[in-house]
Every structure is written in C-alpha cells, then in structure tokens.
Design a protein around this motif. Structure first.
Motif, mmCIF file in Angstrom:
data_model
loop_
_atom_site.group_PDB
_atom_site.id
_atom_site.type_symbol
_atom_site.label_atom_id
_atom_site.label_comp_id
_atom_site.label_asym_id
_atom_site.label_seq_id
_atom_site.Cartn_x
_atom_site.Cartn_y
_atom_site.Cartn_z
ATOM 1 N N VAL A 274 0.845 -1.193 0.000
ATOM 2 C CA VAL A 274 0.000 0.000 0.000
ATOM 3 C C VAL A 274 0.878 1.239 0.000
ATOM 4 O O VAL A 274 2.007 1.214 0.506
ATOM 5 C CB VAL A 274 -0.969 0.026 1.213
ATOM 6 C CG1 VAL A 274 -1.963 -1.110 1.139
ATOM 7 C CG2 VAL A 274 -0.227 -0.001 2.512
ATOM 8 N N GLU A 275 0.343 2.309 -0.558
ATOM 9 C CA GLU A 275 1.080 3.569 -0.572
ATOM 10 C C GLU A 275 1.096 4.163 0.837
ATOM 11 O O GLU A 275 0.088 4.145 1.540
ATOM 12 C CB GLU A 275 0.422 4.538 -1.558
ATOM 13 C CG GLU A 275 1.267 5.749 -1.833
ATOM 14 C CD GLU A 275 0.743 6.596 -2.976
ATOM 15 O OE1 GLU A 275 1.138 7.763 -3.051
ATOM 16 O OE2 GLU A 275 -0.064 6.085 -3.794
ATOM 17 N N ARG A 276 2.246 4.671 1.230
ATOM 18 C CA ARG A 276 2.383 5.296 2.542
ATOM 19 C C ARG A 276 1.740 6.686 2.509
ATOM 20 O O ARG A 276 1.670 7.331 1.469
ATOM 21 C CB ARG A 276 3.861 5.407 2.917
ATOM 22 C CG ARG A 276 4.508 4.027 3.044
ATOM 23 C CD ARG A 276 5.987 4.108 3.281
ATOM 24 N NE ARG A 276 6.208 4.646 4.619
ATOM 25 C CZ ARG A 276 7.188 5.486 4.919
ATOM 26 N NH1 ARG A 276 8.027 5.916 4.001
ATOM 27 N NH2 ARG A 276 7.331 5.914 6.156
ATOM 28 N N THR A 277 1.293 7.134 3.670
ATOM 29 C CA THR A 277 0.659 8.448 3.752
ATOM 30 C C THR A 277 1.718 9.547 3.681
ATOM 31 O O THR A 277 2.905 9.312 3.953
ATOM 32 C CB THR A 277 -0.119 8.607 5.067
ATOM 33 O OG1 THR A 277 0.819 8.589 6.157
ATOM 34 C CG2 THR A 277 -1.166 7.511 5.230
ATOM 35 N N ALA A 278 1.266 10.745 3.364
ATOM 36 C CA ALA A 278 2.167 11.904 3.342
ATOM 37 C C ALA A 278 2.790 12.115 4.720
ATOM 38 O O ALA A 278 3.959 12.496 4.831
ATOM 39 C CB ALA A 278 1.403 13.146 2.895
ATOM 40 N N GLU A 279 2.021 11.851 5.769
ATOM 41 C CA GLU A 279 2.527 12.018 7.129
ATOM 42 C C GLU A 279 3.633 11.013 7.440
ATOM 43 O O GLU A 279 4.635 11.358 8.078
ATOM 44 C CB GLU A 279 1.391 11.888 8.149
ATOM 45 C CG GLU A 279 0.376 13.005 8.100
ATOM 46 C CD GLU A 279 -0.655 12.857 6.968
ATOM 47 O OE1 GLU A 279 -0.800 11.750 6.395
ATOM 48 O OE2 GLU A 279 -1.303 13.865 6.654
ATOM 49 N N GLU A 280 3.472 9.768 6.994
ATOM 50 C CA GLU A 280 4.509 8.754 7.214
ATOM 51 C C GLU A 280 5.793 9.122 6.484
ATOM 52 O O GLU A 280 6.899 8.999 7.038
ATOM 53 C CB GLU A 280 4.017 7.382 6.736
ATOM 54 C CG GLU A 280 2.940 6.779 7.601
ATOM 55 C CD GLU A 280 2.340 5.535 6.982
ATOM 56 O OE1 GLU A 280 2.077 4.595 7.756
ATOM 57 O OE2 GLU A 280 2.113 5.488 5.759
ATOM 58 N N ILE A 281 5.644 9.584 5.259
ATOM 59 C CA ILE A 281 6.815 9.978 4.474
ATOM 60 C C ILE A 281 7.486 11.194 5.095
ATOM 61 O O ILE A 281 8.712 11.244 5.223
ATOM 62 C CB ILE A 281 6.412 10.220 3.006
ATOM 63 C CG1 ILE A 281 6.031 8.868 2.366
ATOM 64 C CG2 ILE A 281 7.530 10.901 2.234
ATOM 65 C CD1 ILE A 281 5.422 8.965 0.995
ATOM 66 N N GLN A 282 6.693 12.160 5.537
ATOM 67 C CA GLN A 282 7.263 13.358 6.168
ATOM 68 C C GLN A 282 7.993 13.003 7.455
ATOM 69 O O GLN A 282 9.050 13.571 7.755
ATOM 70 C CB GLN A 282 6.172 14.400 6.446
ATOM 71 C CG GLN A 282 6.724 15.724 6.957
ATOM 72 C CD GLN A 282 7.680 16.378 5.957
ATOM 73 O OE1 GLN A 282 7.339 16.533 4.769
ATOM 74 N NE2 GLN A 282 8.858 16.736 6.399
ATOM 75 N N ALA A 283 7.487 12.051 8.213
ATOM 76 C CA ALA A 283 8.163 11.621 9.439
ATOM 77 C C ALA A 283 9.534 11.038 9.120
ATOM 78 O O ALA A 283 10.507 11.280 9.857
ATOM 79 C CB ALA A 283 7.306 10.599 10.182
ATOM 80 N N ASP A 284 9.642 10.302 8.017
ATOM 81 C CA ASP A 284 10.946 9.785 7.604
ATOM 82 C C ASP A 284 11.889 10.919 7.206
ATOM 83 O O ASP A 284 13.070 10.890 7.523
ATOM 84 C CB ASP A 284 10.796 8.819 6.434
ATOM 85 C CG ASP A 284 10.265 7.452 6.835
ATOM 86 O OD1 ASP A 284 10.088 7.209 8.051
ATOM 87 O OD2 ASP A 284 10.028 6.633 5.938
ATOM 88 N N ILE A 285 11.355 11.905 6.494
ATOM 89 C CA ILE A 285 12.182 13.049 6.098
ATOM 90 C C ILE A 285 12.663 13.798 7.336
ATOM 91 O O ILE A 285 13.839 14.155 7.446
ATOM 92 C CB ILE A 285 11.391 13.982 5.154
ATOM 93 C CG1 ILE A 285 11.151 13.275 3.816
ATOM 94 C CG2 ILE A 285 12.131 15.314 4.951
ATOM 95 C CD1 ILE A 285 10.177 13.972 2.891
ATOM 96 N N ASP A 286 11.769 14.000 8.297
ATOM 97 C CA ASP A 286 12.122 14.706 9.524
ATOM 98 C C ASP A 286 13.168 13.955 10.340
ATOM 99 O O ASP A 286 13.906 14.567 11.114
ATOM 100 C CB ASP A 286 10.875 14.954 10.385
ATOM 101 C CG ASP A 286 9.898 15.916 9.730
ATOM 102 O OD1 ASP A 286 10.275 16.626 8.764
ATOM 103 O OD2 ASP A 286 8.725 15.930 10.157
ATOM 104 N N ALA A 287 13.213 12.634 10.194
ATOM 105 C CA ALA A 287 14.160 11.813 10.951
ATOM 106 C C ALA A 287 15.558 11.755 10.339
ATOM 107 O O ALA A 287 16.475 11.205 10.940
ATOM 108 C CB ALA A 287 13.592 10.406 11.108
ATOM 109 N N ILE A 288 15.732 12.333 9.152
ATOM 110 C CA ILE A 288 17.052 12.339 8.531
ATOM 111 C C ILE A 288 17.962 13.249 9.344
ATOM 112 O O ILE A 288 17.631 14.414 9.575
ATOM 113 C CB ILE A 288 16.973 12.832 7.061
ATOM 114 C CG1 ILE A 288 16.131 11.874 6.231
ATOM 115 C CG2 ILE A 288 18.382 12.976 6.473
ATOM 116 C CD1 ILE A 288 15.821 12.370 4.829
ATOM 117 N N PRO A 289 19.092 12.712 9.814
ATOM 118 C CA PRO A 289 19.988 13.548 10.631
ATOM 119 C C PRO A 289 20.600 14.674 9.799
ATOM 120 O O PRO A 289 20.857 14.506 8.607
ATOM 121 C CB PRO A 289 21.050 12.575 11.110
ATOM 122 C CG PRO A 289 20.949 11.377 10.245
ATOM 123 C CD PRO A 289 19.577 11.368 9.638
#
Length: 88
Positions: free
Chosen positions: A71-86
C-alpha cells in the motif's frame, strides 16, 4: 504466470520489488509474495508494478507492506521519515 515479490526494511517499508522471473526459489529468503499474474506488470515488476517510483525524490520509500499487501504510505509517514534524517 509470474509472482511478484517485495523485500521490506525493519519498519515494513518496501525497499525492493522483483518477479519470479529474476528471483529463483532458492533465493527467496527475506522476500514476500504480494501478487501474481501475466504481462509486463508482473514479469518486469521493478519498473512496471507500482504507479509511482519505489522511492521519492528524497530517497524515502513510497510503499509499505500491510497485511501482506503493498500500500502507498501516507504523506505524514513519508514526512516523518524526512524529519528523521539527521542533519549533515
């Protein structure tokens, strides 16, 4: 008939996709079958199975495995990954 397989990371984000044409039974450790069928969508799953690329422009996985289905991930899930990039 071709089987479509995915490999996921520790958070069930899909990081690889391929078909039974290119993965032999002896090499299936770590792969999960998600579909099967005929035609290029199944035979050449890497470039044809999903409507979007496997990763977005930031290198973040766009799809996840939920209940054995991709399933496609939500925009919020993807943004959380982006925010977690050190930071660099």
């Amino acid at each position: 008939m071709y089987k479509v397989y995915v490999r996921v990371d520790e958070n069930n984000r899909i990081i690889e996709i391929n078909s039974s044409e290119f993965i032999k039974d002896k090499d299936l450790e770590g792969w999960t079958q998600i579909d099967a069928g005929e035609g290029d969508r199944y035979h050449h799953a890497q470039g044809n199975y999903f409507k979007k690329s496997l990763f977005n422009e930031n290198g973040i996985p766009v799809y996840k495995l939920t209940g054995g289905k991709a399933v496609e991930r939500t925009a919020e899930e993807i943004q959380a990954d982006i925010d977690a990039i050190p930071p660099p």
